[in-house]
Motif scaffolding. Structure first.
Motif, PDB file in Angstrom:
ATOM      1  N   LEU A 124     -48.591  60.535  30.354  1.00 21.35           N
ATOM      2  CA  LEU A 124     -48.962  61.665  31.205  1.00 21.35           C
ATOM      3  C   LEU A 124     -47.698  62.312  31.759  1.00 21.35           C
ATOM      4  N   SER A 125     -47.770  63.614  32.000  1.00 23.51           N
ATOM      5  CA  SER A 125     -46.611  64.312  32.555  1.00 23.51           C
ATOM      6  C   SER A 125     -46.445  63.960  34.026  1.00 23.51           C
ATOM      7  N   ALA A 183     -49.800  65.809  40.809  1.00 25.26           N
ATOM      8  CA  ALA A 183     -50.969  66.582  41.220  1.00 25.26           C
ATOM      9  C   ALA A 183     -52.139  65.667  41.553  1.00 25.26           C
ATOM     10  N   TYR A 184     -52.316  64.616  40.761  1.00 26.68           N
ATOM     11  CA  TYR A 184     -53.386  63.636  41.014  1.00 26.68           C
ATOM     12  C   TYR A 184     -53.168  62.949  42.360  1.00 26.68           C
ATOM     13  N   ASP A 185     -51.939  62.526  42.614  1.00 28.81           N
ATOM     14  CA  ASP A 185     -51.624  61.870  43.894  1.00 28.81           C
ATOM     15  C   ASP A 185     -51.794  62.829  45.061  1.00 28.81           C
ATOM     16  N   ALA A 234     -53.999  62.484  48.403  1.00 25.23           N
ATOM     17  CA  ALA A 234     -53.344  62.596  49.713  1.00 25.23           C
ATOM     18  C   ALA A 234     -54.046  63.646  50.569  1.00 25.23           C
ATOM     19  N   LEU A 235     -54.426  64.780  49.946  1.00 24.37           N
ATOM     20  CA  LEU A 235     -55.127  65.833  50.683  1.00 24.37           C
ATOM     21  C   LEU A 235     -56.504  65.353  51.137  1.00 24.37           C
ATOM     22  N   GLY A 294     -49.705  55.690  45.340  1.00 25.36           N
ATOM     23  CA  GLY A 294     -50.333  56.487  44.296  1.00 25.36           C
ATOM     24  C   GLY A 294     -49.886  56.059  42.912  1.00 25.36           C
ATOM     25  N   LEU A 295     -50.282  56.819  41.917  1.00 27.88           N
ATOM     26  CA  LEU A 295     -49.881  56.506  40.546  1.00 27.88           C
ATOM     27  C   LEU A 295     -48.371  56.666  40.355  1.00 27.88           C
ATOM     28  N   SER A 296     -47.757  57.546  41.133  1.00 28.08           N
ATOM     29  CA  SER A 296     -46.320  57.784  41.006  1.00 28.08           C
ATOM     30  C   SER A 296     -45.496  56.860  41.892  1.00 28.08           C
TER      31      SER A 296
END
Length: 272
Positions: free
Chosen positions: A55-56, A62-64, A68-69, A103-105
């Motif tokens: 994944l980019s 953006a997913y994280d 978060a939002l 998160g994923l990152s």
């Protein structure tokens, strides 16, 4: 280099030996599971689609950011119902800035409203992909306030911390005659003139001095890389403009002129 996997194989073939930066996303079990789910989803919907290898970084961020939002909205709702405050926007912004989640990152935080970077991988293009040869600013890949800025230290990327780099042509060393040849010529670097994204490349002409100034993030990266070379390289920036000082075409036009070796300022290489 974040979008290398989405490039056509012919483009990647022309980039063999190139060294660049790629946003560092630490490997984790959750990231592997999420990537597997995405692969299965894509394959079920588009069986003929090429397999998603990774994944980019932008997609992961953006997913994280979405999580978060959502988390900040929930905390804002609870606070507003408790205090009766009507300033939901101010409260929400405060909650976003206080975000701290896994998160994923990796660890997701937004100090001063900016995503805290996990650093960069230094990668070397080989075959149909890339190999990691080092990190910036350190092996943990974490950029902190104490990390040395890339633009103000010649040794920000010490070569003794890098694995062997395979340069264009398949060699792991730069021949001495190549160094002498490069130090004896002046690179003429073509610079596209764009209306937007001035933070990346900005071209301004001073009417009083009749001089053109080229600045921006891409220029900073280029000049930092040049300063890091063990030999002197002379260069000049040549804006890709027509006789009226307006843009002479798109970035593709600039690259194509370089490919044809046309005398558009006698450009040697383009800068994005």
């Amino acid at each position: 280099m974040n979008f290398l996997q989405s490039m056509d194989i012919s483009v990647i073939d022309s980039m063999q030996g190139v060294v660049g930066f790629k946003s560092y996303i630490p490997a984790s079990t959750n990231l592997n599971k999420f990537t597997s789910r995405i692969r299965r989803k894509f394959y079920s919907e588009e069986p003929d689609m090429e397999l998603v290898r990774e994944l980019s970084a932008d997609g992961i961020w953006a997913y994280d950011a979405t999580w978060a939002l959502a988390d900040a909205v929930e905390r804002t709702r609870i606070k507003s119902s408790t205090t009766g405050s009507s300033k939901h926007g101010v409260v929400l912004l405060g909650e976003i800035l206080q975000t701290r989640l896994k998160g994923l990152s990796g660890e997701v935080r937004y100090p001063n409203g900016n995503l805290e970077s996990s650093g960069f991988e230094i990668v070397n293009i080989m075959g149909s992909g890339m190999r990691r040869v080092g990190f910036w600013p350190d092996e943990q890949g974490k950029i902190t306030q104490e990390s040395p800025p890339l633009s103000n230290k010649r040794n920000a990327l010490p070569t003794n911390h890098l694995e062997t780099i395979i340069w264009p042509g398949g060699s792991s060393t730069i021949m001495k005659h190549s160094k002498r040849r490069l130090s004896g010529i002046k690179l003429r670097v073509g610079v596209p003139v764009k209306k937007g994204f001035k933070e990346l490349v900005r071209v301004e002409h001073d009417e009083q001095t009749n001089r053109t100034h080229v600045t921006g993030f891409c220029i900073d990266v280029f000049e930092t890389a040049i300063r890091g070379l063990p030999y002197k390289v002379h260069y000049e920036f040549i804006p890709f403009v027509n006789a009226n000082g307006q843009s002479a075409g798109s970035y593709n036009d600039l690259v194509y002129n370089v490919y044809l070796k046309r005398t558009v300022g006698n450009i040697s290489i383009p800068v994005v």
